[in-house]
Design a protein around this motif. Structure first.
Motif, short mmCIF file in Angstrom:
data_model
loop_
_atom_site.label_atom_id
_atom_site.label_comp_id
_atom_site.label_asym_id
_atom_site.label_seq_id
_atom_site.Cartn_x
_atom_site.Cartn_y
_atom_site.Cartn_z
N LYS A 105 83.56 -70.24 113.41
CA LYS A 105 82.38 -70.50 112.61
C LYS A 105 81.37 -69.38 112.81
CE LYS A 105 78.81 -74.12 112.05
NZ LYS A 105 78.37 -75.45 112.55
N ILE A 106 80.74 -68.95 111.74
CA ILE A 106 79.69 -67.93 111.84
C ILE A 106 78.44 -68.46 111.16
CG2 ILE A 106 80.34 -66.69 109.72
CD1 ILE A 106 79.67 -64.08 111.33
N THR A 107 77.30 -68.24 111.81
CA THR A 107 76.01 -68.72 111.32
C THR A 107 75.04 -67.54 111.24
OG1 THR A 107 76.36 -70.88 112.37
CG2 THR A 107 74.10 -70.32 111.73
N ALA A 108 74.42 -67.37 110.09
CA ALA A 108 73.38 -66.34 109.97
C ALA A 108 72.10 -66.85 110.61
CB ALA A 108 73.13 -66.01 108.51
N THR A 109 71.47 -66.01 111.40
CA THR A 109 70.23 -66.38 112.08
C THR A 109 69.17 -65.31 111.82
OG1 THR A 109 71.28 -65.45 114.08
CG2 THR A 109 71.19 -67.85 113.89
N PRO A 110 67.90 -65.63 112.06
CA PRO A 110 66.83 -64.69 111.71
C PRO A 110 66.87 -63.40 112.52
CG PRO A 110 65.96 -66.91 111.92
CD PRO A 110 67.37 -66.95 112.44
N ALA A 111 66.32 -62.37 111.94
CA ALA A 111 66.01 -61.10 112.60
C ALA A 111 64.64 -60.67 112.08
CB ALA A 111 67.07 -60.05 112.30
N ARG A 112 64.00 -59.78 112.79
CA ARG A 112 62.67 -59.29 112.37
C ARG A 112 62.80 -57.84 111.94
NH1 ARG A 112 57.01 -59.13 115.92
NH2 ARG A 112 55.62 -59.38 114.11
N HIS A 113 63.05 -57.63 110.65
CA HIS A 113 63.37 -56.28 110.19
C HIS A 113 63.00 -56.17 108.71
CE1 HIS A 113 65.10 -52.45 111.05
NE2 HIS A 113 66.04 -52.56 110.13
N PHE A 114 63.78 -55.40 107.95
CA PHE A 114 63.59 -55.26 106.51
C PHE A 114 64.88 -54.72 105.93
CE2 PHE A 114 62.67 -51.15 108.24
CZ PHE A 114 62.89 -50.20 107.25
N SER A 115 64.94 -54.52 104.62
CA SER A 115 66.16 -54.05 103.98
C SER A 115 65.82 -53.07 102.88
CB SER A 115 66.95 -55.24 103.42
OG SER A 115 66.24 -55.85 102.35
#
Length: 372
Positions: free
Chosen positions: A223-233
């Motif tokens: 299982k893979i879960t996306a979690t927050p990061a503090r960045h930009f794109s």
């Protein structure tokens, strides 16, 4: 109006037109990717952090620190770089035959910067691969250090899951992604990034896009879960029209945190409390500066983040391949090792290409010491 003044005006106007034409065609190259639209954009618009056409961070995140400005940043990049910003020695590396590695071995192989390969419980994962030798769309710029780009697409075995943290050039490489197309079974990435993959010929059926805290069951007990990061794109001037993310990867026998680019914030503690503890945290450590402290951690913060996550050990990446900041090339590893030793936090520091056996306690030499 004098003849000379008219001539000058025509020359300036011609230059402006030429620059506009060059910019127009440059930004329409396929490598720039594609802006999300249609059902994908509808899904993005329904998320909590997508506002006014762009994603946002959980905390207020200025691009630059309050006491700096873009003029100073540009001046420092042009004239203020350390003399040892790039190594003069070749980066030490080992050329491992990935095709011959037993699939029943849980292991990691790093390719420099944020690119690495994982074998976990019989599945193969490839994270943020950049094998083109550059981390910029501008020809001849941001080239890989000598010895840091010895792996390529042909060295990769068949990949079960290609995981992309965000769409910056040093994490999502057009040439590499094209080359991997026939080797990758499934793509896992942040919401919106799939638009690039579709433009580049990937079947939408193999692309899984996740918003923060959304999960995908990859196969039984994976299982893979996306979690927050503090960045930009963003691929060029347009920012934040795709999501950046970290990931929690759960397999039958291990739990890993795959960090992606991030500044330090409370989300590490929250992820640790909600999803931890972790057997291994892979955290970005490098290309930092006080001017952009909100979007990239200082090495000492990387150690703290590993503790916040409740990780048994951590692996500092995002260094030793490209020069994207002003610090000496080896400073990230010097500082993070010193802080980890001070706080007695276990870390792994393999050479590029060295096999890390995740179920063993290996000793790693400080291979960057004594290099110029």
């Amino acid at each position: 109006m004098s003849r000379n003044l008219k001539r000058t005006m025509y020359i300036i106007l011609s230059l402006v037109v030429i620059l506009f034409v060059v910019y127009y065609f440059f930004t329409r190259q396929e490598q720039m990717g594609q802006v999300p639209s249609g059902l994908r954009l509808e899904r993005m618009s329904g998320t909590a952090t997508y506002k006014n056409g762009a994603f946002d961070n959980l905390s207020v995140t200025p691009s630059l620190s309050e006491d700096d400005n873009y003029f100073n940043v540009l001046k420092n990049f042009l004239f203020g770089k350390e003399k040892r910003n790039e190594p003069t020695d070749e980066i030490p590396h080992i050329q491992t035959d990935l095709h011959s590695l037993p699939l029943d071995s849980n292991l990691l192989v790093w390719f420099g910067h944020s690119s690495y390969y994982l074998q976990l419980d019989g599945k193969r994962f490839l994270i943020d691969p950049v094998f083109s030798g550059a981390a910029s769309p501008l020809p001849g710029s941001v080239k890989a250090f000598a010895g840091a780009n010895t792996y390529g697409v042909d060295d990769m075995p068949e990949i079960d899951y290609l995981v992309i943290s965000h769409d910056h050039w040093d994490h999502l490489d057009y040439k590499t992604i094209l080359g991997l197309k026939n080797k990758v079974k499934q793509v896992i990435t942040g919401l919106g990034v799939g638009s690039h993959f579709e433009l580049w010929g990937y079947d939408p059926k193999v692309i899984t896009e996740l918003y923060w805290h959304e999960s995908a069951d990859l196969s039984p007990s994976f299982k893979i879960t996306a979690t927050p990061a503090r960045h930009f794109s963003g691929r060029l001037l347009t920012r934040n029209n795709t999501l950046w993310a970290s990931y929690v990867l759960q397999t039958p026998t291990a739990k890993l945190f795959l960090g992606g680019d991030s500044g330090y914030d409370t989300h590490f503690k929250q992820i640790g409390e909600q999803y931890g503890p972790f057997d291994l945290a892979i955290l970005e450590n490098g290309q930092y500066n006080k001017s952009w402290k909100y979007i990239h951690m200082m090495p000492e913060e990387v150690v703290q983040a590993s503790q916040d996550l409740n990780a048994t050990k951590f692996f500092p990446v995002h260094s030793s391949k490209f020069s994207l900041a002003l610090h000496p090339w080896d400073e990230p590893l010097i500082r993070v090792s010193k802080e980890a030793n001070l706080k007695q936090v276990p870390l792994i520091t393999p050479k590029i290409g060295e096999v890390v056996y995740l179920n063993q306690n290996q000793l790693f030499e400080q291979w960057w010491v004594g290099k110029n």
